[in-house]
Design a protein around this motif. Sequence first.
Motif, mmCIF file in Angstrom:
data_model
loop_
_atom_site.group_PDB
_atom_site.id
_atom_site.type_symbol
_atom_site.label_atom_id
_atom_site.label_comp_id
_atom_site.label_asym_id
_atom_site.label_seq_id
_atom_site.Cartn_x
_atom_site.Cartn_y
_atom_site.Cartn_z
ATOM 1 N N TYR A 1 0.827 -1.205 0.000
ATOM 2 C CA TYR A 1 0.000 0.000 0.000
ATOM 3 C C TYR A 1 0.864 1.259 0.000
ATOM 4 C CZ TYR A 1 -3.765 -3.219 1.225
ATOM 5 O OH TYR A 1 -4.664 -4.254 1.215
ATOM 6 N N ASN A 2 0.292 2.339 -0.489
ATOM 7 C CA ASN A 2 0.914 3.662 -0.421
ATOM 8 C C ASN A 2 0.363 4.343 0.831
ATOM 9 O OD1 ASN A 2 2.267 6.054 -1.098
ATOM 10 N ND2 ASN A 2 0.458 6.835 -2.162
ATOM 11 N N VAL A 3 1.198 4.465 1.861
ATOM 12 C CA VAL A 3 0.699 4.807 3.200
ATOM 13 C C VAL A 3 1.238 6.158 3.656
ATOM 14 C CG1 VAL A 3 0.448 3.998 5.583
ATOM 15 C CG2 VAL A 3 0.742 2.334 3.726
ATOM 16 N N THR A 4 0.342 6.960 4.210
ATOM 17 C CA THR A 4 0.737 8.186 4.895
ATOM 18 C C THR A 4 0.139 8.162 6.299
ATOM 19 O OG1 THR A 4 -1.186 9.377 3.998
ATOM 20 C CG2 THR A 4 0.895 9.575 2.808
ATOM 21 N N VAL A 5 0.825 8.810 7.259
ATOM 22 C CA VAL A 5 0.330 8.939 8.629
ATOM 23 C C VAL A 5 -0.082 10.385 8.849
ATOM 24 C CG1 VAL A 5 0.866 8.712 11.081
ATOM 25 C CG2 VAL A 5 1.844 7.091 9.433
ATOM 26 N N GLN A 6 -1.282 10.555 9.339
ATOM 27 C CA GLN A 6 -1.828 11.896 9.546
ATOM 28 C C GLN A 6 -2.351 12.029 10.971
ATOM 29 O OE1 GLN A 6 -4.623 13.081 6.503
ATOM 30 N NE2 GLN A 6 -5.706 14.460 7.887
ATOM 31 N N THR A 7 -1.883 13.038 11.703
ATOM 32 C CA THR A 7 -2.389 13.284 13.052
ATOM 33 C C THR A 7 -3.777 13.901 12.950
ATOM 34 O OG1 THR A 7 -0.172 13.608 13.929
ATOM 35 C CG2 THR A 7 -1.988 14.474 15.236
ATOM 36 N N ILE A 8 -4.751 13.268 13.588
ATOM 37 C CA ILE A 8 -6.146 13.715 13.505
ATOM 38 C C ILE A 8 -6.560 14.463 14.776
ATOM 39 C CG2 ILE A 8 -8.542 12.985 13.181
ATOM 40 C CD1 ILE A 8 -6.743 12.472 10.750
ATOM 41 N N GLY A 9 -6.254 13.912 15.941
ATOM 42 C CA GLY A 9 -6.695 14.518 17.189
ATOM 43 C C GLY A 9 -7.247 13.461 18.115
ATOM 44 N N ASN A 10 -8.250 13.821 18.892
ATOM 45 C CA ASN A 10 -8.792 12.881 19.871
ATOM 46 C C ASN A 10 -9.811 11.940 19.231
ATOM 47 O OD1 ASN A 10 -11.155 14.385 19.626
ATOM 48 N ND2 ASN A 10 -10.805 15.543 21.511
ATOM 49 N N ARG A 11 -10.322 11.035 20.044
ATOM 50 C CA ARG A 11 -11.227 9.994 19.539
ATOM 51 C C ARG A 11 -12.502 10.597 18.936
ATOM 52 N NH1 ARG A 11 -10.696 7.059 23.518
ATOM 53 N NH2 ARG A 11 -9.332 5.443 22.649
ATOM 54 N N GLU A 12 -12.977 11.702 19.506
ATOM 55 C CA GLU A 12 -14.173 12.350 18.980
ATOM 56 C C GLU A 12 -13.975 12.846 17.545
ATOM 57 O OE1 GLU A 12 -14.594 12.111 23.291
ATOM 58 O OE2 GLU A 12 -12.957 12.718 21.979
#
Length: 318
Positions: free
Chosen positions: A145-156
């Motif tokens: 796969y072509n994978v990127t990691v992205q910080t989203i935040g909290n579970r909500e």
Amino acid sequence: MAGLLAGCGEAGSSGTQAPATAAAGAGCAPVAGDQLVVLQDDKKLQNSDNVVAAINTKAASPQAVAATDKVAQALDTPKLIALNRAVDVERKTSAVAAQEFAAANNLTAGIERGPGGDIIVGAANFSENATLGELYKIVLTAAGYNVTVQTIGNRELYEPALEKGDVQVVPEYAASALDFLNGKANGANAQPLSSPDINETMGKLRPLGEKVGITFGEPSAAQDQNAFAVTKGFSDKYGVTTLSQLAEKCSGSATVLGGPPECPQRPKCQQGLVETYTFNAGKFSSLDAGGPQTKNALRTGAISVGLVLSSDGDLATT
């Protein structure tokens, strides 16, 4: 952060208060020291917040699930502590710490290539979760796969993004994820479903996940949950390695429990220690939620025992 993200249990008032039950014995005075050790939760007060991959069902090919399961199979709590130490104490990036872990544990060996395509791994906004996201990137890349990691935040924030398919994979924590999805499905006041038994927790989590289009992988042995730590000097002096021993030997006036302001009213904090272990501290010190105040208070001998996170990079692993 998972255990503390779960709020130490149900909500209560947040003032500093005396222990709920009077402490009758002499207790155990604090012992200063640099090395912190977690006391074994031998009666299973805390729930099973094991690390587990949450995958948008449309992206959950057998190869993608198997790749994330490789992380689960390689990871336990001491290894998670070491990963957190590499990032939080040794100041390596999450990507570097993950690459070193992958190499040391032969993480990509035998991974089958999947159908390929783009995958976004969404991470919560704390370093441990970012490092887990980098581990998923490594194994999913090996699966084609072509994978990127992205910080989203909290579970909500990241859970709805996962449902919608805006992100495809998230490092989750089983008990907290279960209670969150249960609350969404059945209301904020729904009775918590999570359990200290990871098999029981996963048995309830998977069906809730299926209803909203989330597939959960194999849970790892690694846990990030509330825990209670003492200094090694305290453990050695009083012969205390479990919470049952703490209750038996150290209930009493000299014992100081430290934790967040809400700890006295929370079922996974002081209230739980009283009800599950019959542990009665002589005094409660209002500090932070497993952060630098609590750890510094342990090291300087201001408190006897403090609430921490079980995967904290400052903890000893032996």
